[in-house]
Design a protein around this motif. Sequence first.
Motif, PDB file in Angstrom:
ATOM      1  N   GLN A 202      43.582  14.412 -40.610  1.00 51.81           N
ATOM      2  CA  GLN A 202      42.828  13.152 -40.716  1.00 51.81           C
ATOM      3  C   GLN A 202      41.370  13.379 -40.306  1.00 51.81           C
ATOM      4  OE1 GLN A 202      44.114   9.498 -38.841  1.00 51.81           O
ATOM      5  NE2 GLN A 202      46.264  10.031 -39.138  1.00 51.81           N
ATOM      6  N   GLU A 203      41.196  14.066 -39.190  1.00 55.42           N
ATOM      7  CA  GLU A 203      39.847  14.284 -38.668  1.00 55.42           C
ATOM      8  C   GLU A 203      38.998  15.093 -39.651  1.00 55.42           C
ATOM      9  OE1 GLU A 203      37.688  16.127 -34.656  1.00 55.42           O
ATOM     10  OE2 GLU A 203      39.877  16.012 -34.804  1.00 55.42           O
ATOM     11  N   ARG A 204      39.615  16.087 -40.282  1.00 56.50           N
ATOM     12  CA  ARG A 204      38.868  16.919 -41.228  1.00 56.50           C
ATOM     13  C   ARG A 204      38.519  16.154 -42.503  1.00 56.50           C
ATOM     14  NH1 ARG A 204      39.660  22.465 -40.247  1.00 56.50           N
ATOM     15  NH2 ARG A 204      38.031  22.798 -41.845  1.00 56.50           N
ATOM     16  N   ALA A 209      36.499   9.863 -46.773  1.00 56.62           N
ATOM     17  CA  ALA A 209      37.160   8.589 -47.079  1.00 56.62           C
ATOM     18  C   ALA A 209      36.396   7.839 -48.167  1.00 56.62           C
ATOM     19  CB  ALA A 209      37.263   7.730 -45.823  1.00 56.62           C
ATOM     20  N   GLY A 210      37.135   7.390 -49.151  1.00 60.71           N
ATOM     21  CA  GLY A 210      36.534   6.672 -50.272  1.00 60.71           C
ATOM     22  C   GLY A 210      36.399   7.511 -51.521  1.00 60.71           C
ATOM     23  N   LEU A 228      43.831   9.915 -57.028  1.00 64.38           N
ATOM     24  CA  LEU A 228      44.187  10.133 -55.628  1.00 64.38           C
ATOM     25  C   LEU A 228      42.992   9.722 -54.783  1.00 64.38           C
ATOM     26  CD1 LEU A 228      46.164  11.349 -53.491  1.00 64.38           C
ATOM     27  CD2 LEU A 228      44.938  13.508 -53.799  1.00 64.38           C
ATOM     28  N   LEU A 229      43.212   8.850 -53.809  1.00 65.54           N
ATOM     29  CA  LEU A 229      42.150   8.323 -52.952  1.00 65.54           C
ATOM     30  C   LEU A 229      42.325   8.843 -51.533  1.00 65.54           C
ATOM     31  CD1 LEU A 229      39.777   6.289 -52.421  1.00 65.54           C
ATOM     32  CD2 LEU A 229      41.560   4.594 -51.910  1.00 65.54           C
ATOM     33  N   ILE A 230      41.259   9.379 -50.965  1.00 60.48           N
ATOM     34  CA  ILE A 230      41.272   9.806 -49.563  1.00 60.48           C
ATOM     35  C   ILE A 230      40.847   8.621 -48.702  1.00 60.48           C
ATOM     36  CG2 ILE A 230      40.284  11.395 -47.871  1.00 60.48           C
ATOM     37  CD1 ILE A 230      39.823  13.355 -50.182  1.00 60.48           C
ATOM     38  N   THR A 231      41.626   8.347 -47.654  1.00 59.58           N
ATOM     39  CA  THR A 231      41.324   7.246 -46.748  1.00 59.58           C
ATOM     40  C   THR A 231      41.030   7.806 -45.353  1.00 59.58           C
ATOM     41  OG1 THR A 231      43.583   6.894 -45.916  1.00 59.58           O
ATOM     42  CG2 THR A 231      43.008   5.872 -48.038  1.00 59.58           C
ATOM     43  N   HIS A 232      40.676   6.927 -44.428  1.00 54.64           N
ATOM     44  CA  HIS A 232      40.406   7.371 -43.061  1.00 54.64           C
ATOM     45  C   HIS A 232      41.669   7.889 -42.379  1.00 54.64           C
ATOM     46  CE1 HIS A 232      36.642   5.019 -43.533  1.00 54.64           C
ATOM     47  NE2 HIS A 232      36.173   5.942 -42.709  1.00 54.64           N
ATOM     48  N   ARG A 233      42.838   7.448 -42.855  1.00 52.60           N
ATOM     49  CA  ARG A 233      44.092   7.841 -42.202  1.00 52.60           C
ATOM     50  C   ARG A 233      44.955   8.760 -43.058  1.00 52.60           C
ATOM     51  NH1 ARG A 233      46.630   5.249 -38.210  1.00 52.60           N
ATOM     52  NH2 ARG A 233      48.483   4.729 -39.443  1.00 52.60           N
ATOM     53  N   GLY A 234      44.607   8.908 -44.332  1.00 51.53           N
ATOM     54  CA  GLY A 234      45.452   9.766 -45.156  1.00 51.53           C
ATOM     55  C   GLY A 234      45.153   9.651 -46.630  1.00 51.53           C
ATOM     56  N   ARG A 290      31.272  17.094 -51.840  1.00 46.09           N
ATOM     57  CA  ARG A 290      31.777  17.031 -50.465  1.00 46.09           C
ATOM     58  C   ARG A 290      33.241  17.454 -50.401  1.00 46.09           C
ATOM     59  NH1 ARG A 290      31.536  11.755 -47.795  1.00 46.09           N
ATOM     60  NH2 ARG A 290      31.597  10.809 -49.876  1.00 46.09           N
ATOM     61  N   LEU A 291      34.015  17.073 -51.401  1.00 45.96           N
ATOM     62  CA  LEU A 291      35.424  17.471 -51.428  1.00 45.96           C
ATOM     63  C   LEU A 291      35.554  18.965 -51.687  1.00 45.96           C
ATOM     64  CD1 LEU A 291      38.412  16.832 -51.386  1.00 45.96           C
ATOM     65  CD2 LEU A 291      38.268  16.140 -53.791  1.00 45.96           C
ATOM     66  N   ALA A 292      34.735  19.497 -52.599  1.00 44.96           N
ATOM     67  CA  ALA A 292      34.778  20.941 -52.874  1.00 44.96           C
ATOM     68  C   ALA A 292      34.498  21.737 -51.602  1.00 44.96           C
ATOM     69  CB  ALA A 292      33.766  21.288 -53.959  1.00 44.96           C
TER      70      ALA A 292
END
Length: 393
Positions: A202-204, A209-210, A228-234, A290-292
């Motif tokens: 989660q921290e990484r 998020a978003g 697929l969406l990245i959130t603050h928790r998962g 940023r994801l890469a």
Amino acid sequence: MGERYEVIVVGAGAAGLMSAATAADRGRRVLVLDHARRPGRKLLASGGGHCNFTHLDSGPAHFLSDNPRFCISALQRYTPYDFLALLERYGLGYEDRGGGQLFCRQGSRAILEMLHGERSRAGAELRTATPVRAVRRHEAGYSLATAGGELACESLVIATGGLSLPRSGASGFGYAVARQLGVPVRPTRPGLVPLVLPAALQERLAPLAGISVPAGVACGDAAFHEALLITHRGLSGPAALQASSYWRPGEALHLDLLPGQAPREALEAQRRRRPRATLQRYLEGHLPKRLARAVVELHGLTGPLQGYRNADLDAAAAALADWRVTPVDTEGYRKAEVTVGGVDTRALSSKTLAVRDQPGLFFVGEVLDVTGQLGGHNLQWAWSSGVAAGRFA
């Protein structure tokens, strides 16, 4: 015995209203009860208020159940095209937002008003803010204790939904009635729900998020290729929500960040053509920057490709096409769109939806162990199961 009706439907949501209108059309004296003052809140929230009311390809392959063939009969006897005909009679428009997912142009409220129009036209009565306190079975049918007094009926239809989205009024009432009357209930869990990742991951990922990307998400034998969406928790988004219905604690998800591609071959070709290029530079051509960068850092895949051995390319390809992450939990019923599990369908007739050894007792909709995938399948099950029971209640 109090007031007597031929049919009482408990639950004024999608499945309950369809049952009530169908039974009343047969000339039955029908009463619909709901504990809420303004029932139908879950239907109003469907499709973000635009109501994804069906899927043109709705069939057993799109449903999860311990008894997977149970839904076939009802779905075949009341199809998406039957519901479209109902919309057209009320002058409502719809649009296909991809792959057969149909949404109402006038919104969810128009669908709810149409259902009440059908109920009213057929002559079924509605009482809101009327919770049922107790249910008893007797020789002539069933009696229900309510704040307004005792009610009796020959046929009782339970259409109270599952445990998902409790703010919409969901409760375990239907399961409690089933157990009380000797009908087995399979274990329940949240479905179509965001997944929570371990704290370190989660921290990484929190700074991402978003970010939403097309991806493949597999869980066991089920695999989905959607956003697929990245959130603050998962993880959330359609791909993760779909997989969540199949996920069990301790199981890993398999993420494919480059669906439809062959990263091992592509990386080898890139190493030959541009040996000084990095994996991050390659990924930036396919993923948000940023994801890469985060993927490269998470898997320790730094440096120019010319320094990668074949085993390193294998590891990089696996990280991209089969990244294994193990959620620690889901966001629970408060964010779940559906409930997986419920009343055991092996105890019911697939034709009538009545309990086999209690022919006057029916269960319809989400309260049953029939859970649809995302895209309008769950509302189609509400329509189909509601009509199936209404034809025999």
